[in-house]
Design an enzyme around this catalytic site. Structure first.
Site, PDB file in Angstrom:
ATOM      1  N   CYS A 117      -1.187  -2.593   3.321  1.00 35.48           N
ATOM      2  CA  CYS A 117       0.086  -2.179   2.427  1.00 35.48           C
ATOM      3  C   CYS A 117       1.248  -3.424   2.345  1.00 35.48           C
ATOM      4  CB  CYS A 117       0.759  -0.932   2.697  1.00 35.48           C
ATOM      5  SG  CYS A 117      -0.360   0.498   2.697  1.00 35.48           S
ATOM      6  N   HIS A 257       8.309  -0.428   0.818  1.00 31.82           N
ATOM      7  CA  HIS A 257       7.022   0.219   0.646  1.00 31.82           C
ATOM      8  C   HIS A 257       7.196   1.570   0.528  1.00 31.82           C
ATOM      9  CE1 HIS A 257       3.004   1.098   1.027  1.00 31.82           C
ATOM     10  NE2 HIS A 257       3.068   1.640   2.166  1.00 31.82           N
ATOM     11  N   ASN A 287       1.734   6.690  -2.128  1.00 35.74           N
ATOM     12  CA  ASN A 287       1.557   5.426  -1.581  1.00 35.74           C
ATOM     13  C   ASN A 287       0.423   4.530  -2.090  1.00 35.74           C
ATOM     14  OD1 ASN A 287       0.963   3.115   0.212  1.00 35.74           O
ATOM     15  ND2 ASN A 287       0.938   4.280   2.059  1.00 35.74           N
TER      16      ASN A 287
END
Ligand code: COA
Length: 332
Positions: A117, A257, A287
């Site tokens: 990520c 994030h 996500n």
């Protein structure tokens, strides 16, 4: 280390999420979970899921075209394409080469980057160095994922957390003193075991047995990743702020994030930041791994939350374990 040979900024930005929405209520029909649990423990309400015909490169291509248009830059002007992803179309060619062909960026080199990520922030860091030194002039940095293909939809511990999407930025030279002031990346390979996909690579090649054992799905120790994330979000933000010469009080907007609202809230608390300076869209998209930061950045810019001269911090963490952060004096 921060070099200042040539100032480097984001010249254009675009994103793409699939139309198909999968709500928490939909997931209730698939696993033993509830809308209430997912919202309370993560903040997520729904996520986007790409259809069978759509691969990561398709989402990346749309995002890239939107970023090029936003920047007013032709595909032929791009001299490097970096696609950060953990869900490439295939092992090779790279998803970046597929995007290059799709958009007609004939003059670009192209490669994929794997940093979970944190991939987009790693990519931005690489792009900044190449442009600062004059090695490249216009770089497409893309974060793109079709995570729905590596999720075990029978596993309630992971299936509620992720979604598909892509975000892209055109990175290039900008006026002196503006743009990306500092970036910082890091890794802790000892933590790799907390978030990984065991099979499909050279360690456990695809076989009937690997499929039967569901080893081609993402595996995660949620509480270990949570502890790491809470620790690293504020630490990585403070590190890059220090490198840029700014302090927390100078932050106009923070784009974190989008993994879990509790992780974001804890970072906000540690940094003593006002909540309306933080961009949150995980309720809509969950996500999206490497795509999460550029999708959130695109949304924040389009909503007018980020204006020229604003001090913007982006920060993320992910599989590896990895982390990345940057400070931008918004140049557009
Ligand atoms: N629905 C209902 N119950 C669930 C559930 C779900 N979708 N997922 C887990 N549970 C259960 C667990 O089985 C556990 O039950 P038990 O106590 O009977 O064993 C209980 O809920 C609590 O689990 P716990 O792991 O303590 O929850 P949590 O508050 O830590 O939240 C995560 C779990 C996964 C949401 C959280 O740890 C997290 O967000 N971690 C980081 C994940 C992440 O960001 N990954 C990507 C990194 S880039």
């Amino acid at each position: 280390m921060q070099d200042r040979v040539r100032s480097v900024g984001i010249l254009g930005i675009g994103s793409c999420v699939p139309d198909n929405i999968r709500t928490n209520k939909d997931l209730e029909k698939m696993v033993d979970t509830s809308d209430e649990w997912i919202i309370a423990r993560t903040g997520i309400k729904e996520r986007r899921i790409a259809d069978e015909k759509t691969a990561t490169s398709d989402l990346a291509t749309v995002a890239a075209k939107r970023a090029l248009e936003d920047a007013g830059v032709a595909a032929e002007e791009i001299d490097l394409i970096i696609v950060a992803t953990v869900t490439p179309d295939m092992f090779f060619p790279s998803t970046a080469c597929i995007v290059q062909s799709n958009i007609g960026a004939k003059n670009a080199a192209a490669f994929d980057l794997g940093a979970g990520c944190s991939g987009y922030l790693y990519g931005l860091t690489v792009a900044k160095q190449f442009i600062a030194t004059g090695m490249h002039d216009k770089i497409l940095v893309i974060g793109a994922e079709k995570l729905s293909t590596i999720i075990d939809w029978e596993d309630r511990n992971t299936s509620v957390l992720f979604g598909d999407g892509a975000g892209a930025t055109v990175v290039g030279p900008t006026e002196d003193g503006m743009g990306i002031l500092a970036t910082s990346i890091g890794a802790d390979g000892d933590g790799g075991k907390h978030l990984y996909m065991p099979a499909g690579g050279s360690r456990v090649p695809s076989s009937i047995s690997s499929i039967e054992q569901k080893l081609h799905y993402l595996k995660m120790d949620g509480s270990e990743v949570f502890k790491f994330a809470v620790r690293i979000m504020s630490k990585a933000s403070l590190k890059v702020l220090k490198d840029s010469g700014y302090g927390v009080e100078d932050i106009d907007y923070l784009v974190p994030h989008q993994a879990n609202i509790r992780i974001i809230n804890s970072a906000v608390k540690k940094l003593k930041l006002n909540k309306d300076k933080i961009h949150v869209n995980l309720d809509k998209y969950a996500n999206t791994s490497a795509a999460s930061v550029p999708i959130a950045l695109d949304e924040a810019v389009k909503q007018g939350k980020i204006k020229k001269n604003d001090v913007v911090v982006m920060v993320g963490f992910g599989a590896g374990l990895t982390w990345g952060s940057c400070v931008i004096k918004w140049n557009k």
